[in-house]
Design a protein around this motif. Structure first.
Motif, PDB file in Angstrom:
ATOM      1  N   ARG A  88      41.888 -71.113 -41.901  1.00 18.58           N
ATOM      2  CA  ARG A  88      42.855 -72.221 -41.874  1.00 18.58           C
ATOM      3  C   ARG A  88      42.658 -73.070 -43.121  1.00 18.58           C
ATOM      4  O   ARG A  88      41.526 -73.428 -43.475  1.00 18.58           O
ATOM      5  CB  ARG A  88      42.666 -73.096 -40.634  1.00 18.58           C
ATOM      6  N   LEU A  89      43.757 -73.384 -43.777  1.00 18.34           N
ATOM      7  CA  LEU A  89      43.714 -74.242 -44.957  1.00 18.34           C
ATOM      8  C   LEU A  89      44.762 -75.340 -44.785  1.00 18.34           C
ATOM      9  O   LEU A  89      45.941 -75.060 -44.590  1.00 18.34           O
ATOM     10  CB  LEU A  89      43.998 -73.432 -46.229  1.00 18.34           C
ATOM     11  N   GLU A  90      44.295 -76.589 -44.866  1.00 14.52           N
ATOM     12  CA  GLU A  90      45.205 -77.725 -44.793  1.00 14.52           C
ATOM     13  C   GLU A  90      45.289 -78.360 -46.173  1.00 14.52           C
ATOM     14  O   GLU A  90      44.263 -78.599 -46.833  1.00 14.52           O
ATOM     15  CB  GLU A  90      44.700 -78.741 -43.772  1.00 14.52           C
ATOM     16  N   GLU A 103      49.572 -76.842 -42.959  1.00 15.61           N
ATOM     17  CA  GLU A 103      48.379 -76.149 -42.458  1.00 15.61           C
ATOM     18  C   GLU A 103      48.758 -74.672 -42.289  1.00 15.61           C
ATOM     19  O   GLU A 103      49.663 -74.332 -41.526  1.00 15.61           O
ATOM     20  CB  GLU A 103      47.889 -76.711 -41.122  1.00 15.61           C
ATOM     21  N   VAL A 104      48.056 -73.819 -43.019  1.00 16.34           N
ATOM     22  CA  VAL A 104      48.310 -72.375 -42.987  1.00 16.34           C
ATOM     23  C   VAL A 104      47.171 -71.717 -42.226  1.00 16.34           C
ATOM     24  O   VAL A 104      45.995 -71.877 -42.595  1.00 16.34           O
ATOM     25  CB  VAL A 104      48.426 -71.797 -44.408  1.00 16.34           C
ATOM     26  N   ALA A 105      47.507 -71.001 -41.149  1.00 11.83           N
ATOM     27  CA  ALA A 105      46.501 -70.315 -40.332  1.00 11.83           C
ATOM     28  C   ALA A 105      46.784 -68.818 -40.385  1.00 11.83           C
ATOM     29  O   ALA A 105      47.866 -68.370 -39.996  1.00 11.83           O
ATOM     30  CB  ALA A 105      46.543 -70.815 -38.888  1.00 11.83           C
ATOM     31  N   ARG A 106      45.819 -68.054 -40.891  1.00  7.38           N
ATOM     32  CA  ARG A 106      45.945 -66.590 -40.943  1.00  7.38           C
ATOM     33  C   ARG A 106      44.850 -65.994 -40.050  1.00  7.38           C
ATOM     34  O   ARG A 106      43.656 -66.232 -40.269  1.00  7.38           O
ATOM     35  CB  ARG A 106      45.807 -66.080 -42.379  1.00  7.38           C
ATOM     36  N   THR A 107      45.268 -65.248 -39.023  1.00  6.22           N
ATOM     37  CA  THR A 107      44.326 -64.633 -38.082  1.00  6.22           C
ATOM     38  C   THR A 107      44.555 -63.133 -38.064  1.00  6.22           C
ATOM     39  O   THR A 107      45.663 -62.650 -38.308  1.00  6.22           O
ATOM     40  CB  THR A 107      44.515 -65.203 -36.662  1.00  6.22           C
ATOM     41  N   TRP A 108      43.528 -62.403 -37.735  1.00  2.00           N
ATOM     42  CA  TRP A 108      43.647 -60.947 -37.600  1.00  2.00           C
ATOM     43  C   TRP A 108      42.550 -60.426 -36.678  1.00  2.00           C
ATOM     44  O   TRP A 108      41.505 -61.064 -36.482  1.00  2.00           O
ATOM     45  CB  TRP A 108      43.581 -60.261 -38.970  1.00  2.00           C
ATOM     46  N   PHE A 109      42.799 -59.272 -36.088  1.00  2.29           N
ATOM     47  CA  PHE A 109      41.820 -58.629 -35.216  1.00  2.29           C
ATOM     48  C   PHE A 109      42.046 -57.128 -35.266  1.00  2.29           C
ATOM     49  O   PHE A 109      43.126 -56.641 -35.613  1.00  2.29           O
ATOM     50  CB  PHE A 109      41.933 -59.155 -33.772  1.00  2.29           C
ATOM     51  N   SER A 118      48.458 -62.119 -38.062  1.00  3.98           N
ATOM     52  CA  SER A 118      49.524 -63.077 -37.791  1.00  3.98           C
ATOM     53  C   SER A 118      49.333 -64.289 -38.692  1.00  3.98           C
ATOM     54  O   SER A 118      48.220 -64.607 -39.108  1.00  3.98           O
ATOM     55  CB  SER A 118      49.523 -63.505 -36.320  1.00  3.98           C
ATOM     56  N   LEU A 119      50.454 -64.947 -38.998  1.00  7.11           N
ATOM     57  CA  LEU A 119      50.433 -66.114 -39.876  1.00  7.11           C
ATOM     58  C   LEU A 119      51.266 -67.214 -39.237  1.00  7.11           C
ATOM     59  O   LEU A 119      52.382 -66.974 -38.784  1.00  7.11           O
ATOM     60  CB  LEU A 119      51.015 -65.748 -41.256  1.00  7.11           C
ATOM     61  N   ALA A 120      50.715 -68.418 -39.187  1.00  7.46           N
ATOM     62  CA  ALA A 120      51.432 -69.567 -38.625  1.00  7.46           C
ATOM     63  C   ALA A 120      51.305 -70.733 -39.599  1.00  7.46           C
ATOM     64  O   ALA A 120      50.211 -71.048 -40.073  1.00  7.46           O
ATOM     65  CB  ALA A 120      50.869 -69.942 -37.262  1.00  7.46           C
ATOM     66  N   VAL A 121      52.432 -71.374 -39.885  1.00  8.33           N
ATOM     67  CA  VAL A 121      52.454 -72.497 -40.823  1.00  8.33           C
ATOM     68  C   VAL A 121      53.028 -73.715 -40.101  1.00  8.33           C
ATOM     69  O   VAL A 121      54.107 -73.634 -39.498  1.00  8.33           O
ATOM     70  CB  VAL A 121      53.312 -72.174 -42.063  1.00  8.33           C
ATOM     71  N   THR A 122      52.300 -74.804 -40.153  1.00  7.55           N
ATOM     72  CA  THR A 122      52.805 -76.068 -39.620  1.00  7.55           C
ATOM     73  C   THR A 122      53.045 -77.018 -40.788  1.00  7.55           C
ATOM     74  O   THR A 122      52.267 -77.047 -41.759  1.00  7.55           O
ATOM     75  CB  THR A 122      51.828 -76.703 -38.624  1.00  7.55           C
ATOM     76  N   VAL A 123      54.129 -77.777 -40.701  1.00  5.67           N
ATOM     77  CA  VAL A 123      54.475 -78.759 -41.737  1.00  5.67           C
ATOM     78  C   VAL A 123      54.563 -80.123 -41.067  1.00  5.67           C
ATOM     79  O   VAL A 123      55.340 -80.302 -40.128  1.00  5.67           O
ATOM     80  CB  VAL A 123      55.814 -78.399 -42.413  1.00  5.67           C
ATOM     81  N   ASP A 124      53.725 -81.027 -41.523  1.00  3.78           N
ATOM     82  CA  ASP A 124      53.649 -82.372 -40.930  1.00  3.78           C
ATOM     83  C   ASP A 124      53.398 -82.288 -39.429  1.00  3.78           C
ATOM     84  O   ASP A 124      53.989 -83.017 -38.627  1.00  3.78           O
ATOM     85  CB  ASP A 124      54.934 -83.161 -41.216  1.00  3.78           C
TER      86      ASP A 124
END
Length: 663
Positions: A88-90, A103-109, A118-124
């Protein structure tokens, strides 16, 4: 761009969840991260690039391995591969004067032989589905990959940028992407494309070519429609022939008894059922014959016997009544009053005597068989039974007659069934004819679909042709307007060309000054380089000494080449406004103590608004730490466990109060 926080979960040597606060303050732009070799410093640099760029990230540990293999091997060895790893990088950027936090969250298994990412990006603070799906394109607008490689670098490998060819590539990429020259060129390209579109749309010859093209295509479609129609007619004719042949064979088959042959089993079953039904009917008739039914042959005798029994019964009753009537008549005469005349009394006696004689005559029978008194009742019951059995027997006889006729009909039909050998050829011929009809019908349907498709295409092309003809008329009306667009686009392109050249010269000039000053600031040999020039066409770097003689970068020492490369990157950052974070791994490798002090004093505090230093204890040692301390916002040490081969992040640094030491 300002990095806020980096979180690693079971990534590389980092077991569990490890977080680093990367926020900095004015005049304290440095985040110092210490770690011995092999503890995971480079892994932090890889983590930032991986979370941002995914499969395009230029991670140091990937090599020639596939992206899936790299992700699988990046999961901490003590972690469950099926639970995987996460980064995760904010960070925050300024968009149209307003700060926005990402906030960029990159997860894998790992799942079997596959790796799911999977990739999830939140803005504000709000998840953005669109940006998450198009992140690879969106991140290029924030921090292009080519530009990122200039600000996230390995200090030991940065020396390679001092090579003239490598430096030229770096300078060109930076000037084009980072300093906005590429945007100007893109505008010129877009205007040229606009001109071409406008010119093509207004040129009457282009419309004529389009009309001619539609006409040719329409004629070709008409010819195809004709060809397909002929093929359909041929296929239909073939189907008619096949159906006629099948009908003929069906008639021959019918005449040869084919239907009876096909129905043979049904006929045999029907015959058997009819025979069983006839046998049951005959059994029922025999059952009736075993009862009173044969007495129907004596119907007249039974009727006479019935009459005789009735007469004998009536005579018996009359004899019983006569005796009673004599006593009654005597009693009646005695009951007459004494005043009754003798003549009346005599007349009454005569009447009573005549009545008795009449009744006595009924008791006289010509034949007396002395039949039982209940015989009439029994004969009546027998008569009813005979009526019932007679009706049942008649019904059974009719059924038997009908069944016999049905049985005979079934036998005649079975007798008419042809022999299997006789009918076998006709069966095969009928099967082949039926299959031929099926194939012919499918061929007809196929060609019918092709005809429909060809007709639809021809109609569509005819409509396109008509629209093109209408468009040709409208083209002349729009010509003046389009010419005006082309004229102004030409002017705008010329203006942008001059602006781009001026912008390039301005940036190159500013970059020359910034790189030279940076190099002179970092070098302990202040008079080594007098001038530095960058070619505006090839973007090559040229150095001259105080005697205005060219200097080959290869003649510089390894430390000097490293400082030259750092100066190039520092100069680029200055010209770009220091708006991007700088991440430096192994910042002081191959440098002597004097050069190290220059970097610590003159470069790191001014390399940008945010600087991440990944250092060993031999690079930023206790002495250099004291010189760097006023510019440090956060410091961390990577604590490595040699028994479990895992690393955790602890606050502090070597030689600082309360610091954790690597073990």
């Amino acid at each position: 761009m300002h990095l806020h926080n980096l979180t690693l979960h079971d990534f590389g040597a980092y077991q569990g969840r490890q977080s680093l606060d990367l926020r900095v303050k004015p005049k304290r732009p440095i985040v110092l991260i210490g770690g011995l070799n092999g503890c995971g410093k480079t892994t932090l640099l890889d983590a930032i690039q991986l979370v941002l760029y995914g499969p395009r990230a230029r991670c140091s540990g990937r090599g020639n391995r596939s992206y899936d293999t790299y992700l699988r091997e990046s999961i901490n060895r003590a972690a469950d591969p099926q639970r995987g790893a996460e980064l995760r990088l904010e960070f925050s950027i300024t968009v149209e004067g307003r700060p926005r936090t990402y906030e960029v969250a990159r997860t894998w298994f790992a799942k079997g032989k596959q790796v799911r990412e999977s990739l999830a990006v939140t803005v504000d603070g709000k998840y953005d589905d669109t940006i998450s799906e198009t992140w690879a394109e969106h991140v290029e607008e924030i921090l292009p990959l080519e530009v990122a490689s200039l600000f996230f670098f390995d200090g030991e490998k940065v020396e390679q940028l001092a090579d003239p060819e490598r430096a030229a590539d770096v300078i060109e990429a930076a000037v084009q992407s980072l300093l906005g020259v590429r945007a100007v060129e893109q505008l010129r390209t877009d205007l040229l494309a606009l001109q071409r579109r406008q010119r093509l749309s207004q040129e009457d010859q282009g419309i004529l070519d389009q009309i001619r093209d539609f006409k040719d295509k329409s004629q070709a479609a008409a010819q195809e429609l004709s060809d397909q129609s002929q093929l359909l007619a041929h296929a239909t004719s073939h189907l008619d022939v096949a159906q006629a042949q099948l009908a003929k064979i069906e008639r021959d088959f019918e005449r040869a008894g084919g239907r009876l042959y096909e129905e043979r089993r049904g006929l045999e079953a029907a015959k058997e059922a009819t025979a069983e039904r006839l046998a049951q009917t005959q059994k029922d008739l025999r059952g009736l014959a075993e009862g009173p039914l044969p007495l129907l042959l004596l119907r007249e005798q039974l009727a006479a016997l019935q009459e005789q029994a009735v007469r004998e019964h009536e005579a018996a009753e009359a004899r019983q009544v006569i005796g009673i009537l004599e006593r009654r008549d005597a009693w009646l005469v005695d009951q007459l009053p004494d005043g009754v005349p003798a003549a009346d009394r005599t007349a009454l006696k005569r009447k009573l005597t005549a009545d008795r004689k009449k009744r006595a005559a009924a008791t006289e029978l010509d034949l007396d068989l002395s039949l039982p008194p209940d015989l009439p009742q029994k004969l009546s019951a027998l008569d009813e039974m005979l009526e019932t059995d007679s009706a049942r027997a008649a019904e059974l006889l009719r059924s038997a007659d009908k069944t016999v006729r049905e049985l005979q009909q079934a036998e005649r039909q079975l007798a008419a069934v042809p022999d299997e050998q006789q009918i076998k050829t006709l069966i095969e011929d009928r099967q082949q004819a039926s299959e031929a009809v099926i194939v012919a019908r499918a061929t007809v349907e196929h060609h019918r679909a092709l005809v429909a498709e060809a007709r639809s295409r021809h109609e569509r092309l005819e409509a396109d042709l008509e629209r093109a003809r209408q468009k040709r008329v409208r083209t002349f009306v729009r010509e003046e307007e389009l010419q005006r667009v082309i004229t102004y686009a030409d002017k705008a392109r010329n203006t942008l060309e001059r602006f781009g050249e001026a912008l390039l010269l301005k940036h190159i000039s500013s970059l020359e000054v910034a790189v030279l000053r940076s190099f002179q600031t970092l070098m302990r040999k202040s008079g080594l380089i007098k001038d530095l020039r960058i070619d505006t066409d090839k973007f090559t770097l040229a150095l001259t000494n105080r005697d205005e003689e060219p200097i080959d970068p290869a003649r510089l020492s390894a430390g000097e080449r490293q400082l030259l490369a750092i100066s190039l990157l520092w100069g680029l950052a200055k010209v770009a406004g220091n708006r991007l974070p700088t991440v430096i791994d192994t910042p002081l490798g191959r440098l002597d103590s004097r050069h190290r002090e220059h970097l610590v004093d003159r470069y790191f505090p001014h390399a940008g608004r945010q600087v991440l230093l990944l250092s060993t204890d031999e690079e930023i040692d206790e002495h250099l730490l004291q010189r760097l301390r006023p510019s440090i916002a956060h410091s961390y040490v990577l604590v490595h466990d040699d028994t479990t081969f895992t690393t955790r992040v602890a606050k502090g640094y070597w030689w600082t109060e309360g610091a954790l030491h690597a073990v």
